[in-house]
Design a protein around this motif. Structure first.
Motif, PDB file in Angstrom:
ATOM      1  N   ASP A   1       1.329  -7.205   2.232  1.00 15.53           N
ATOM      2  CA  ASP A   1       0.366  -6.398   2.503  1.00 15.53           C
ATOM      3  C   ASP A   1       0.939  -5.193   3.409  1.00 15.53           C
ATOM      4  O   ASP A   1       0.227  -4.679   4.157  1.00 15.53           O
ATOM      5  CB  ASP A   1      -0.888  -6.963   3.311  1.00 15.53           C
ATOM      6  CG  ASP A   1      -2.137  -6.202   3.235  1.00 15.53           C
ATOM      7  OD1 ASP A   1      -2.010  -5.207   2.600  1.00 15.53           O
ATOM      8  OD2 ASP A   1      -3.214  -6.969   3.826  1.00 15.53           O
TER       9      ASP A   1
ATOM     10  N   HIS B   1       2.077  -1.811   4.887  1.00 14.91           N
ATOM     11  CA  HIS B   1       1.604  -0.610   4.837  1.00 14.91           C
ATOM     12  C   HIS B   1       2.581   0.329   5.720  1.00 14.91           C
ATOM     13  O   HIS B   1       2.299   1.539   5.951  1.00 14.91           O
ATOM     14  CB  HIS B   1       0.339  -0.627   6.237  1.00 14.91           C
ATOM     15  CG  HIS B   1      -0.761  -1.110   5.602  1.00 14.91           C
ATOM     16  ND1 HIS B   1      -1.088  -2.498   5.293  1.00 14.91           N
ATOM     17  CD2 HIS B   1      -2.180  -0.546   4.979  1.00 14.91           C
ATOM     18  CE1 HIS B   1      -2.502  -2.748   4.945  1.00 14.91           C
ATOM     19  NE2 HIS B   1      -2.892  -1.633   4.626  1.00 14.91           N
TER      20      HIS B   1
ATOM     21  N   ALA C   1      -2.181   3.140   5.423  1.00 15.22           N
ATOM     22  CA  ALA C   1      -0.816   3.127   5.116  1.00 15.22           C
ATOM     23  C   ALA C   1      -0.027   4.129   5.774  1.00 15.22           C
ATOM     24  O   ALA C   1      -0.598   5.401   5.808  1.00 15.22           O
ATOM     25  CB  ALA C   1      -0.627   3.037   3.740  1.00 15.22           C
TER      26      ALA C   1
ATOM     27  N   SER D   1      -3.392   5.070   0.512  1.00 19.19           N
ATOM     28  CA  SER D   1      -4.395   3.986   1.476  1.00 19.19           C
ATOM     29  C   SER D   1      -4.142   4.732   2.770  1.00 19.19           C
ATOM     30  O   SER D   1      -3.450   5.041   3.445  1.00 19.19           O
ATOM     31  CB  SER D   1      -3.844   2.727   1.384  1.00 19.19           C
ATOM     32  OG  SER D   1      -3.810   1.911   0.106  1.00 19.19           O
TER      33      SER D   1
ATOM     34  N   HIS E   1       0.749  -1.220  -0.116  1.00 15.92           N
ATOM     35  CA  HIS E   1       0.240  -0.182   0.013  1.00 15.92           C
ATOM     36  C   HIS E   1       0.841   1.009   0.032  1.00 15.92           C
ATOM     37  O   HIS E   1       1.526   1.383   0.787  1.00 15.92           O
ATOM     38  CB  HIS E   1      -0.808  -0.022   1.229  1.00 15.92           C
ATOM     39  CG  HIS E   1      -2.069  -1.011   0.905  1.00 15.92           C
ATOM     40  ND1 HIS E   1      -3.172  -0.734   0.553  1.00 15.92           N
ATOM     41  CD2 HIS E   1      -1.957  -2.340   1.643  1.00 15.92           C
ATOM     42  CE1 HIS E   1      -3.954  -1.948   0.795  1.00 15.92           C
ATOM     43  NE2 HIS E   1      -3.250  -2.814   1.237  1.00 15.92           N
TER      44      HIS E   1
ATOM     45  N   ASP F   1      -3.344   0.138  -3.847  1.00 19.31           N
ATOM     46  CA  ASP F   1      -4.030   0.750  -2.983  1.00 19.31           C
ATOM     47  C   ASP F   1      -5.358   0.307  -2.866  1.00 19.31           C
ATOM     48  O   ASP F   1      -5.916   0.021  -3.935  1.00 19.31           O
ATOM     49  CB  ASP F   1      -3.882   2.073  -3.214  1.00 19.31           C
ATOM     50  CG  ASP F   1      -2.566   2.742  -2.793  1.00 19.31           C
ATOM     51  OD1 ASP F   1      -2.220   2.771  -1.817  1.00 19.31           O
ATOM     52  OD2 ASP F   1      -1.837   3.361  -3.771  1.00 19.31           O
ATOM     53  N   HIS F   2      -6.176   0.524  -1.886  1.00 11.45           N
ATOM     54  CA  HIS F   2      -7.501   0.243  -1.761  1.00 11.45           C
ATOM     55  C   HIS F   2      -8.334   1.317  -2.651  1.00 11.45           C
ATOM     56  O   HIS F   2      -8.442   2.268  -2.669  1.00 11.45           O
ATOM     57  CB  HIS F   2      -8.098   0.612  -0.220  1.00 11.45           C
ATOM     58  CG  HIS F   2      -7.526  -0.121   0.737  1.00 11.45           C
ATOM     59  ND1 HIS F   2      -7.974  -1.563   0.872  1.00 11.45           N
ATOM     60  CD2 HIS F   2      -6.518  -0.063   1.666  1.00 11.45           C
ATOM     61  CE1 HIS F   2      -7.201  -2.220   1.914  1.00 11.45           C
ATOM     62  NE2 HIS F   2      -6.534  -1.255   2.516  1.00 11.45           N
TER      63      HIS F   2
END
Ligand SMILES: [Zn+2]
Ligand SMILES: [Zn+2]
Length: 233
Positions: A206, A208, A15, A12, A8, A40-41
């Motif tokens: 994953d 952040h 993050a 995000s 991320h 990114d989300h």
């Protein structure tokens, strides 16, 4: 190739602000990775500057996003080039509820240029469910030239097994993301139709935070990358 396909950026909200385009690419380089994807989300809007930062550092970048379906399942859409990823953004925007971000509560959603200078902030909260089912998300990723990887499939939060109870037999995903190799047996035990050998398994960070980007531990072959995303490496 050492890879990490789930990272991320500071776009995000969850993050850290240190996850700038250049910091991500440089940390991946320092860690000894060869190929990464930034996801990114519900957004592809950091990918253009990441593309330039990756070019500078010589790291191979794939262009991702982590969608959240209406069932609150996370699925990675990973595209072979910037154009395909950016062409996917309108599809996301049309299915995004316009909930404003509260940076003090959820975190900043920073957009940067290739020199890590802030160019703007995303006002709509990105960690939300889209108004599209998991099946629709997977289909849309495919129709835009991407590959769909079900994210952190055995996690307690936002995984397909948590939200739906199982991995649907007829869902045309391209890969499954796990946390460790031993999770493969757990999945096979409850999903006898899944064939271990013909499934693409991914172990990603994953991340952040910069320190959480994967060490050079997980390998994907050139053939597998090219099989999934066309002849790109
Ligand atoms: Zn997730
Ligand atoms: Zn994630």
């Amino acid at each position: 190739m050492f890879y990490d396909f789930h990272i991320h950026s500071c776009l995000s909200p969850c993050a850290e602000d240190e996850m700038t385009p250049n910091n991500i690419c440089n940390m991946a380089l320092i860690k000894g990775l060869d190929i990464i994807a930034v996801t990114d989300h519900n957004s592809t809007r950091q990918l253009r500057s990441l593309s330039k930062a990756a070019e500078e550092t010589g790291i191979k970048l794939l262009y991702g996003t982590e969608l959240e379906s209406s069932e609150e399942v996370h699925v990675l859409g990973i595209f072979p080039d910037l154009e395909a990823a950016e062409a996917f953004q309108p599809w996301i925007d049309e299915r995004m509820p316009g909930i404003p971000n509260r940076p003090d509560f959820f975190g900043n959603q920073l957009m940067m240029d290739e020199e890590d200078r802030e160019t703007g902030r995303e006002d709509r909260l990105l960690i939300v469910s889209l108004t599209a089912s998991l099946q629709e998300c997977v289909d849309a990723i495919h129709s835009h030239g991407g590959r769909a990887i079900l994210a952190h499939v055995l996690d307690r939060a936002n995984s397909v097994t948590q939200q739906l109870g199982f991995i649907p037999m007829d869902l045309p995903y391209d890969g499954l993301e796990i946390k460790s190799p031993d999770q493969i047996q757990r999945i096979l035990k409850t999903h006898p139709w899944i064939k271990a050998d013909s499934t693409h398994w991914f172990i990603d960070s994953d991340a952040h935070r910069l320190v959480d980007i994967s060490e050079p531990e997980n390998i994907i072959t050139h053939n597998e990358v090219n099989e999934l995303w066309g002849d790109i490496v």
